[in-house]
Motif scaffolding. Structure first.
Motif, short mmCIF file in Angstrom:
data_model
loop_
_atom_site.label_atom_id
_atom_site.label_comp_id
_atom_site.label_asym_id
_atom_site.label_seq_id
_atom_site.Cartn_x
_atom_site.Cartn_y
_atom_site.Cartn_z
N ALA A 24 0.86 -1.19 0.00
CA ALA A 24 0.00 0.00 0.00
C ALA A 24 0.89 1.24 0.00
O ALA A 24 1.32 1.74 1.03
N GLU A 25 1.19 1.72 -1.19
CA GLU A 25 2.15 2.81 -1.35
C GLU A 25 1.70 4.11 -0.69
O GLU A 25 2.50 4.81 -0.08
N ASN A 26 0.42 4.44 -0.82
CA ASN A 26 -0.08 5.69 -0.22
C ASN A 26 0.03 5.65 1.30
O ASN A 26 0.40 6.63 1.94
N LEU A 27 -0.32 4.53 1.90
CA LEU A 27 -0.24 4.38 3.35
C LEU A 27 1.22 4.47 3.82
O LEU A 27 1.53 5.16 4.79
N ILE A 28 2.09 3.82 3.11
CA ILE A 28 3.51 3.85 3.47
C ILE A 28 4.07 5.26 3.32
O ILE A 28 4.84 5.73 4.16
N GLU A 29 3.65 5.97 2.29
CA GLU A 29 4.13 7.34 2.10
C GLU A 29 3.62 8.26 3.22
O GLU A 29 4.36 9.10 3.73
N LEU A 30 2.35 8.11 3.62
CA LEU A 30 1.82 8.90 4.73
C LEU A 30 2.59 8.62 6.03
O LEU A 30 2.94 9.53 6.77
N LEU A 31 2.84 7.35 6.29
CA LEU A 31 3.59 7.00 7.50
C LEU A 31 5.03 7.51 7.43
O LEU A 31 5.60 7.91 8.46
N GLN A 32 5.63 7.49 6.27
CA GLN A 32 6.99 8.00 6.13
C GLN A 32 7.04 9.50 6.38
O GLN A 32 7.96 10.01 7.03
N GLN A 33 6.02 10.24 5.89
CA GLN A 33 5.97 11.68 6.17
C GLN A 33 5.81 11.94 7.67
O GLN A 33 6.43 12.83 8.23
N LYS A 34 4.96 11.14 8.31
CA LYS A 34 4.78 11.27 9.76
C LYS A 34 6.08 10.91 10.49
O LYS A 34 6.47 11.58 11.46
#
Length: 198
Positions: A24-34
């Protein structure tokens, strides 16, 4: 001397991703930003707080002010004005210097301690509050406190007095603090003297 536990302020949000969401690329990107936000804000905040406030060896002026309240010792003070005299040195008529006033002042003097002096006062006060006053403990602390300057030790004179022996010439900052504050650790009812034996 200090055995404070090392704190790990880091937060790893990426470990909370379940294996089924690895794609889930979008979820991973959101978590990486956090995660990036936590790295720059939370971890650095706590590390700076530790360095600037909690650690008495590296505390800044704000941290020293906090510790002064906690340890109940003033790190700013005011001296009495100089005694009045009939004559002060000056120039011109009425001993005025540069046509303004004489060299004396009737205002109280407010010397300001340097940051290193504040840290010294606070470390001595902290140890004064937590020590049991035995000579070996005081000697260990003094060796740690003045490790960069030279050897300092305490001698029990066996007559309700102690002598602090400095085997180096203390800096003016240290001498000023020692003359201003009754801060050298000692048991209750024991008098203290300082000897400089180079």
């Amino acid at each position: 001397m200090s055995q404070i536990q090392a704190f790990d302020y880091s937060v790893d949000l990426m470990q909370s991703i379940l294996w089924q969401y690895n794609d889930a690329e979008n979820l991973i990107e959101l978590l990486q930003q956090k995660q990036d936000w936590y790295n720059t804000n939370q971890t650095e905040f706590w590390q700076n707080w530790y360095d600037d406030v909690f650690n008495l060896q590296t505390a800044n002026n704000f941290g020293c002010a906090v510790w002064a309240i906690i340890l109940d010792i003033p790190i700013s003070y005011e001296t009495a004005p100089p005694p009045a005299a009939d004559f002060y040195f000056g120039f011109d008529e009425y001993n005025s210097n540069f046509d303004n006033s004489n060299f004396a002042s009737n205002d109280p003097i407010q010397p300001i301690l340097t940051l290193s002096q504040k840290r010294l006062v606070l470390r001595l006060r902290y140890f004064q509050l937590v020590t049991n006053g035995v000579i070996p403990d005081i000697n260990r602390f003094m060796q740690w406190l003045f490790a960069d300057d030279g050897n300092v030790y305490v001698v029990d004179n066996l007559d309700m007095s102690m002598t602090y022996v400095f085997e180096f010439v203390p800096s003016d900052d240290v001498l000023f603090v020692l003359s201003l504050y009754d801060i050298l650790p000692r048991p209750a009812g024991v008098s203290v003297s300082v000897v400089i034996d180079v």
